[in-house]
Design a protein around this motif. Structure first.
Motif, PDB file in Angstrom:
ATOM      1  N   SER A   1       0.869  -1.181   0.000  1.00  0.00           N
ATOM      2  CA  SER A   1       0.000   0.000   0.000  1.00  0.00           C
ATOM      3  C   SER A   1       0.901   1.224   0.000  1.00  0.00           C
ATOM      4  O   SER A   1       1.083   1.882   1.021  1.00  0.00           O
ATOM      5  N   LEU A   2       1.489   1.492  -1.157  1.00  0.00           N
ATOM      6  CA  LEU A   2       2.463   2.581  -1.273  1.00  0.00           C
ATOM      7  C   LEU A   2       2.070   3.529  -2.401  1.00  0.00           C
ATOM      8  O   LEU A   2       1.479   3.117  -3.397  1.00  0.00           O
ATOM      9  N   PRO A   3       2.426   4.807  -2.274  1.00  0.00           N
ATOM     10  CA  PRO A   3       2.198   5.748  -3.373  1.00  0.00           C
ATOM     11  C   PRO A   3       3.289   5.568  -4.427  1.00  0.00           C
ATOM     12  O   PRO A   3       4.358   5.036  -4.141  1.00  0.00           O
ATOM     13  N   TYR A   4       3.008   6.024  -5.636  1.00  0.00           N
ATOM     14  CA  TYR A   4       4.037   5.979  -6.668  1.00  0.00           C
ATOM     15  C   TYR A   4       4.152   7.352  -7.309  1.00  0.00           C
ATOM     16  O   TYR A   4       3.157   7.954  -7.713  1.00  0.00           O
ATOM     17  N   PHE A   5       5.375   7.847  -7.388  1.00  0.00           N
ATOM     18  CA  PHE A   5       5.681   9.091  -8.060  1.00  0.00           C
ATOM     19  C   PHE A   5       6.766   8.770  -9.079  1.00  0.00           C
ATOM     20  O   PHE A   5       7.804   8.246  -8.712  1.00  0.00           O
ATOM     21  N   GLY A   6       6.526   9.064 -10.327  1.00  0.00           N
ATOM     22  CA  GLY A   6       7.551   8.800 -11.323  1.00  0.00           C
ATOM     23  C   GLY A   6       6.956   8.491 -12.676  1.00  0.00           C
ATOM     24  O   GLY A   6       5.741   8.564 -12.884  1.00  0.00           O
ATOM     25  N   GLN A   7       7.831   8.126 -13.580  1.00  0.00           N
ATOM     26  CA  GLN A   7       7.436   7.848 -14.954  1.00  0.00           C
ATOM     27  C   GLN A   7       7.095   6.370 -15.117  1.00  0.00           C
ATOM     28  O   GLN A   7       7.845   5.501 -14.687  1.00  0.00           O
ATOM     29  N   ALA A   8       5.948   6.107 -15.741  1.00  0.00           N
ATOM     30  CA  ALA A   8       5.541   4.740 -16.057  1.00  0.00           C
ATOM     31  C   ALA A   8       5.565   4.590 -17.570  1.00  0.00           C
ATOM     32  O   ALA A   8       5.186   5.501 -18.308  1.00  0.00           O
ATOM     33  N   ARG A   9       6.002   3.436 -18.047  1.00  0.00           N
ATOM     34  CA  ARG A   9       6.137   3.241 -19.477  1.00  0.00           C
ATOM     35  C   ARG A   9       4.984   2.418 -20.055  1.00  0.00           C
ATOM     36  O   ARG A   9       4.100   2.950 -20.689  1.00  0.00           O
ATOM     37  N   ASN A  10       4.959   1.142 -19.862  1.00  0.00           N
ATOM     38  CA  ASN A  10       3.964   0.270 -20.461  1.00  0.00           C
ATOM     39  C   ASN A  10       3.085  -0.302 -19.348  1.00  0.00           C
ATOM     40  O   ASN A  10       3.329  -1.386 -18.853  1.00  0.00           O
ATOM     41  N   VAL A  11       2.063   0.472 -18.940  1.00  0.00           N
ATOM     42  CA  VAL A  11       1.186   0.077 -17.842  1.00  0.00           C
ATOM     43  C   VAL A  11      -0.254   0.064 -18.336  1.00  0.00           C
ATOM     44  O   VAL A  11      -0.563   0.626 -19.383  1.00  0.00           O
TER      45      VAL A  11
END
Length: 154
Positions: free
Chosen positions: A73-83
């Motif tokens: 249960s964590l937040p995500y900050f950043g660039q996602a490519r193939n999601v």
């Protein structure tokens, strides 16, 4: 590049994770038992995304590791490519563990690496656990940028 990031992450963990927080003998034994059984909860209050500034987390975020399951249960900050469309569920999931490795590192900490499959992606959670209960988590994914978290084992 990955080695450089890992070196910075470990250095940051050593500098921030080695506070003079003393645990009683009973607390240390309980912590050691949880870690050796790979069955613990880690609460996080700070994160360091790869391409963004570090952030203090204001909500409660945690990872629960049991013998065969990882619940994140964590937040995500950043660039996602193939999601998946809409970003998917990022780092909020409960999945079966594919593999676990545990090694004691020189000094007062150990590393537990956990690999899971989530939304068609291989995600690796590297827990760097210190004897005082502090934990640093490195999350590496094939489809998302690296992100690191700091917190406490309970």
């Amino acid at each position: 590049m990955k080695r450089y990031l890992l070196l910075i992450t470990i250095l940051l963990a050593i500098l921030t994770g080695c506070e003079s927080t003393k645990l009683s003998t009973a607390e240390m034994n309980a912590l050691q038992t949880k870690v050796e059984k790979h069955s613990f909860t880690a609460d996080f209050n700070y994160c360091q995304p790869l391409r963004m500034p570090a952030r203090t987390l204001t909500s409660e975020y945690s990872v629960v590791l049991s013998s065969d399951t990882l619940q994140s249960s964590l937040p995500y900050f950043g660039q996602a490519r193939n999601v998946p469309y809409g970003g998917g569920t990022a780092l909020n999931f409960k999945e079966k563990i594919r593999s676990v490795s545990d090694k004691r590192v020189k000094g007062d900490w150990r590393t537990i690496s956990v690999m899971v499959n989530h939304e068609g992606d291989n995600v690796i959670y590297d827990f760097h656990i210190f004897d005082n209960g502090k934990v640093m988590l490195d999350v590496t994914s094939r489809e998302r940028d690296f992100i690191s978290f700091q917190g406490q084992i309970r």
